[in-house]
Design an enzyme around this catalytic site. Structure first.
Site, PDB file in Angstrom:
ATOM      1  N   LYS A  73       0.817  -1.215   0.000  1.00  0.00           N
ATOM      2  CA  LYS A  73       0.000   0.000   0.000  1.00  0.00           C
ATOM      3  C   LYS A  73       0.856   1.274   0.000  1.00  0.00           C
ATOM      4  O   LYS A  73       2.054   1.225   0.314  1.00  0.00           O
ATOM      5  CB  LYS A  73      -0.945  -0.038   1.209  1.00  0.00           C
ATOM      6  CG  LYS A  73      -1.936  -1.216   1.132  1.00  0.00           C
ATOM      7  CD  LYS A  73      -2.977  -1.127   2.231  1.00  0.00           C
ATOM      8  CE  LYS A  73      -3.986  -2.250   2.073  1.00  0.00           C
ATOM      9  NZ  LYS A  73      -5.092  -2.126   3.064  1.00  0.00           N
ATOM     10  N   TYR A  96     -12.299  -1.580  -4.208  1.00  0.00           N
ATOM     11  CA  TYR A  96     -12.859  -1.777  -2.867  1.00  0.00           C
ATOM     12  C   TYR A  96     -14.384  -1.625  -2.845  1.00  0.00           C
ATOM     13  O   TYR A  96     -14.948  -1.353  -1.787  1.00  0.00           O
ATOM     14  CB  TYR A  96     -12.210  -0.790  -1.889  1.00  0.00           C
ATOM     15  CG  TYR A  96     -10.830  -1.237  -1.433  1.00  0.00           C
ATOM     16  CD1 TYR A  96     -10.665  -2.368  -0.643  1.00  0.00           C
ATOM     17  CD2 TYR A  96      -9.698  -0.514  -1.775  1.00  0.00           C
ATOM     18  CE1 TYR A  96      -9.411  -2.771  -0.206  1.00  0.00           C
ATOM     19  CE2 TYR A  96      -8.436  -0.915  -1.340  1.00  0.00           C
ATOM     20  CZ  TYR A  96      -8.305  -2.049  -0.558  1.00  0.00           C
ATOM     21  OH  TYR A  96      -7.060  -2.451  -0.118  1.00  0.00           O
ATOM     22  N   GLU A 156      -9.698  -9.961  -8.283  1.00  0.00           N
ATOM     23  CA  GLU A 156      -8.678  -8.932  -8.016  1.00  0.00           C
ATOM     24  C   GLU A 156      -7.455  -9.099  -8.934  1.00  0.00           C
ATOM     25  O   GLU A 156      -6.876  -8.112  -9.378  1.00  0.00           O
ATOM     26  CB  GLU A 156      -8.258  -8.992  -6.549  1.00  0.00           C
ATOM     27  CG  GLU A 156      -9.375  -8.544  -5.611  1.00  0.00           C
ATOM     28  CD  GLU A 156      -9.046  -8.720  -4.136  1.00  0.00           C
ATOM     29  OE1 GLU A 156      -9.916  -8.426  -3.305  1.00  0.00           O
ATOM     30  OE2 GLU A 156      -7.917  -9.151  -3.812  1.00  0.00           O
ATOM     31  N   HIS A 205      -2.391  -5.453   1.290  1.00  0.00           N
ATOM     32  CA  HIS A 205      -3.700  -6.081   1.101  1.00  0.00           C
ATOM     33  C   HIS A 205      -3.486  -7.544   0.775  1.00  0.00           C
ATOM     34  O   HIS A 205      -2.481  -7.903   0.151  1.00  0.00           O
ATOM     35  CB  HIS A 205      -4.424  -5.397  -0.073  1.00  0.00           C
ATOM     36  CG  HIS A 205      -5.634  -6.163  -0.535  1.00  0.00           C
ATOM     37  ND1 HIS A 205      -6.836  -6.107   0.117  1.00  0.00           N
ATOM     38  CD2 HIS A 205      -5.796  -7.025  -1.577  1.00  0.00           C
ATOM     39  CE1 HIS A 205      -7.703  -6.896  -0.510  1.00  0.00           C
ATOM     40  NE2 HIS A 205      -7.100  -7.458  -1.545  1.00  0.00           N
ATOM     41  N   ASN A 244      -2.229  -0.334   6.582  1.00  0.00           N
ATOM     42  CA  ASN A 244      -1.754  -1.598   7.173  1.00  0.00           C
ATOM     43  C   ASN A 244      -0.787  -2.345   6.245  1.00  0.00           C
ATOM     44  O   ASN A 244      -0.773  -3.573   6.205  1.00  0.00           O
ATOM     45  CB  ASN A 244      -2.946  -2.472   7.594  1.00  0.00           C
ATOM     46  CG  ASN A 244      -3.877  -2.776   6.451  1.00  0.00           C
ATOM     47  OD1 ASN A 244      -3.673  -2.308   5.327  1.00  0.00           O
ATOM     48  ND2 ASN A 244      -4.896  -3.570   6.695  1.00  0.00           N
TER      49      ASN A 244
HETATM   50  P1  CMP Z   1      -7.472  -4.651   3.145  1.00  0.00           P
HETATM   51  O1  CMP Z   1      -6.965  -6.013   3.457  1.00  0.00           O
HETATM   52  O2  CMP Z   1      -6.911  -3.956   1.976  1.00  0.00           O
HETATM   53  O3  CMP Z   1      -9.071  -4.735   2.961  1.00  0.00           O
HETATM   54  C1  CMP Z   1      -9.936  -3.659   3.237  1.00  0.00           C
HETATM   55  C2  CMP Z   1      -9.218  -2.493   3.843  1.00  0.00           C
HETATM   56  O4  CMP Z   1     -10.058  -1.578   4.508  1.00  0.00           O
HETATM   57  C3  CMP Z   1      -8.288  -2.995   4.940  1.00  0.00           C
HETATM   58  O5  CMP Z   1      -7.225  -3.724   4.424  1.00  0.00           O
HETATM   59  C4  CMP Z   1      -7.945  -1.691   5.627  1.00  0.00           C
HETATM   60  O6  CMP Z   1      -6.987  -0.936   4.878  1.00  0.00           O
HETATM   61  C5  CMP Z   1      -9.283  -0.978   5.543  1.00  0.00           C
HETATM   62  N1  CMP Z   1     -10.049  -1.143   6.797  1.00  0.00           N
HETATM   63  C6  CMP Z   1     -10.622  -2.259   7.261  1.00  0.00           C
HETATM   64  N2  CMP Z   1     -11.254  -2.039   8.431  1.00  0.00           N
HETATM   65  C7  CMP Z   1     -11.064  -0.724   8.687  1.00  0.00           C
HETATM   66  C8  CMP Z   1     -11.478   0.121   9.746  1.00  0.00           C
HETATM   67  N3  CMP Z   1     -12.212  -0.340  10.774  1.00  0.00           N
HETATM   68  N4  CMP Z   1     -11.112   1.407   9.703  1.00  0.00           N
HETATM   69  C9  CMP Z   1     -10.376   1.877   8.662  1.00  0.00           C
HETATM   70  N5  CMP Z   1      -9.960   1.113   7.622  1.00  0.00           N
HETATM   71  C10 CMP Z   1     -10.298  -0.172   7.635  1.00  0.00           C
END
Ligand code: CMP
Length: 139
Positions: A11, A51, A128, A117, A114
């Site tokens: 990311k 998303y 995807e 993904h 985070n």
């Molecule tokens: P990802 O695995 O890319 O899938 C969905 C994304 O949404 C996740 O990682 C985070 O980046 C984001 N995400 C999921 N839950 C939350 C949350 N509670 N608050 C903010 N971002 C979130």
């Protein structure tokens, strides 16, 4: 290839923080084979589309903003039981809850930023992977 591939993105914050090489190294050392890879910046519309399943979630708008804020590395990875293997390898969505040594524990910033993904099902991995790569771009 159902069951054997997952789609990951490094990311924007992990790229900005200079962690691309370390994350790719760890992925390869973890036994995942790179099938396809691209360095690109998503447009807002592309991030919205990727998303789309989260469109009703309160974090959707911020997530789209973040994911289109800078370049990412998109990669198809191959391994037996790829979805589960990669999800446990990267750790929980929230880096603060991710097991020690996982990619999100090591390189994640917060629940949104985070580091990486990972696809959540075989079905979504196929969707995807097709979002980023044609058959000609997979090896
Ligand atoms: P990802 O695995 O890319 O899938 C969905 C994304 O949404 C996740 O990682 C985070 O980046 C984001 N995400 C999921 N839950 C939350 C949350 N509670 N608050 C903010 N971002 C979130």
């Amino acid at each position: 290839m159902a069951g054997k591939i997952t789609l990951t993105m490094i990311k924007p914050e992990a790229v900005r923080n200079g962690n691309t090489g370390k994350i790719l190294d760890k992925i390869i050392e973890g036994g995942f084979r790179i099938v396809a890879m691209k360095y690109l910046k998503l447009t807002r519309a592309q991030a919205e589309q990727f998303y789309f399943v989260h469109r009703e979630r309160p974090f959707y708008k911020d997530l789209v903003e973040f994911m289109s804020s800078g370049p990412i590395v998109a990669t198809i990875l191959h391994k037996d039981n790829a979805i589960e293997a990669y999800r446990s390898f990267i750790g929980s969505t929230n880096p603060k809850e991710a097991a020690p040594g996982t990619i999100r524990a090591l390189y994640g910033t917060n629940i949104q930023e985070n580091a990486v993904h990972g696809s959540d099902s075989d079905e979504n991995a196929i969707i995807e992977a097709a979002f980023f790569f044609s058959a000609l771009e997979r090896f």
